[in-house]
Design an enzyme around this catalytic site. Structure first.
Site, PDB file in Angstrom:
ATOM      1  N   ARG A   1       0.829  -1.212   0.000  1.00 36.65           N
ATOM      2  CA  ARG A   1       0.000   0.000   0.000  1.00 36.65           C
ATOM      3  C   ARG A   1       0.864   1.263   0.000  1.00 36.65           C
ATOM      4  O   ARG A   1       0.466   2.290  -0.555  1.00 36.65           O
ATOM      5  CB  ARG A   1      -0.943  -0.007   1.207  1.00 36.65           C
ATOM      6  CG  ARG A   1      -2.051   1.076   1.156  1.00 36.65           C
ATOM      7  CD  ARG A   1      -3.061   0.862   2.266  1.00 36.65           C
ATOM      8  NE  ARG A   1      -4.198   1.780   2.164  1.00 36.65           N
ATOM      9  CZ  ARG A   1      -4.441   2.777   3.007  1.00 36.65           C
ATOM     10  NH1 ARG A   1      -3.625   3.002   4.024  1.00 36.65           N
ATOM     11  NH2 ARG A   1      -5.502   3.551   2.853  1.00 36.65           N
TER      12      ARG A   1
ATOM     13  N   ILE B   1      -7.333   7.624  -0.766  1.00 46.29           N
ATOM     14  CA  ILE B   1      -7.216   6.176  -0.935  1.00 46.29           C
ATOM     15  C   ILE B   1      -8.053   5.551   0.175  1.00 46.29           C
ATOM     16  O   ILE B   1      -8.008   5.981   1.326  1.00 46.29           O
ATOM     17  CB  ILE B   1      -5.743   5.720  -0.861  1.00 46.29           C
ATOM     18  CG1 ILE B   1      -5.615   4.198  -1.029  1.00 46.29           C
ATOM     19  CG2 ILE B   1      -5.066   6.169   0.419  1.00 46.29           C
ATOM     20  CD1 ILE B   1      -4.164   3.713  -1.087  1.00 46.29           C
ATOM     21  N   SER B   2      -8.862   4.572  -0.151  1.00 38.45           N
ATOM     22  CA  SER B   2      -9.829   4.029   0.797  1.00 38.45           C
ATOM     23  C   SER B   2      -9.150   3.306   1.958  1.00 38.45           C
ATOM     24  O   SER B   2      -8.026   2.797   1.855  1.00 38.45           O
ATOM     25  CB  SER B   2     -10.780   3.055   0.099  1.00 38.45           C
ATOM     26  OG  SER B   2     -11.605   3.729  -0.830  1.00 38.45           O
ATOM     27  N   GLN B   3      -9.863   3.260   3.073  1.00 35.20           N
ATOM     28  CA  GLN B   3      -9.453   2.510   4.254  1.00 35.20           C
ATOM     29  C   GLN B   3      -9.196   1.049   3.860  1.00 35.20           C
ATOM     30  O   GLN B   3     -10.010   0.436   3.160  1.00 35.20           O
ATOM     31  CB  GLN B   3     -10.576   2.599   5.285  1.00 35.20           C
ATOM     32  CG  GLN B   3     -10.399   1.783   6.532  1.00 35.20           C
ATOM     33  CD  GLN B   3     -11.659   1.824   7.389  1.00 35.20           C
ATOM     34  OE1 GLN B   3     -12.632   2.511   7.057  1.00 35.20           O
ATOM     35  NE2 GLN B   3     -11.652   1.085   8.483  1.00 35.20           N
TER      36      GLN B   3
END
Length: 224
Positions: free
Chosen positions: A46, A72-74
């Site tokens: 990530r 950016i998503s969890q």
């Protein structure tokens, strides 16, 4: 930070995702996510898909800013949405909302081919470089209006949407194959629901609300 540091943080992230899944059993109807999804989350770094200044926070289970008013998503949400999509190795997947390419890279681990649409050209360019650096050669990116999908490559086995319209765009439903699945957040900004949409062999659509979420708005604008 060194690679061993990132590896340790990534393992901690995976443990947190597993724990949150257990606590979400009532919503997900399962206490553990698919092992292929968790393996993809363990494989994709990530920290390679966030701005440099955000890298120390890359494995915290929270959204992170990536510029242009986007995030950016969890990680937990990425994992849940990927699990709900049920991607198979032979699938062709459409993703709406490339961002910097993290979700694209996760999908690339699981699918045969990924087509992804990003409305912000600068983000699409960054995603292309980051995906190439990670060897994701089964991902194709275009700059465009995600509400219109990518009709030239339709129909798709699966569709993943990472920004929220008020209503599910008809073009995306049309571009989903019979027997296919779409995962999409939708609703008013203060009342968005994560939705799993399925289209049966006859083309009839059913939806299932999972839980409340908060995503950036899916922009439906004309592009030059």
């Amino acid at each position: 930070m060194s690679d061993p540091d990132f590896t340790m943080l990534q393992q901690r992230m995976l443990a947190e995702i597993a724990a949150k899944t257990v606590f979400s059993t009532n919503y997900l109807d399962k206490a553990a996510l698919d092992s292929r999804v968790m393996n993809a989350m363990a494989t994709v770094p990530r920290h390679a898909f966030v701005p440099f200044e955000m890298r120390p926070y890359a494995y915290v289970d929270t959204p992170l800013p990536i510029g242009y008013g986007k995030t950016i998503s969890q990680p937990f949400i990425v994992a849940v949405m990927t699990d709900l999509l049920g991607v198979q190795p032979t699938d062709t997947v459409l993703e709406i909302g490339t961002g910097m390419g993290y979700q694209s890279a996760i999908l690339a681990q699981l699918a045969h081919r990924v087509f992804t649409v990003e409305i912000i050209e600068e983000l699409a360019e960054q995603a292309a470089h980051r995906l190439a650096d990670q060897g994701c050669d089964n991902v194709e990116i275009r700059v465009g209006n995600g509400c219109q999908g990518w009709p030239e490559h339709a129909p798709f086995d699966k569709i993943m949407v990472t920004a929220a319209p008020e209503l599910i765009p008809p073009a995306l439903i049309y571009q989903l194959k019979p027997g296919g699945t779409m995962v999409i957040p939708a609703g008013l900004p203060d009342a968005q629901q994560l939705i799993q949409l399925r289209k049966d062999a006859q083309g009839s659509v059913t939806t299932r609300e999972i839980f409340q979420v908060l995503f950036s708005t899916l922009e439906d604008v004309a592009l030059p």
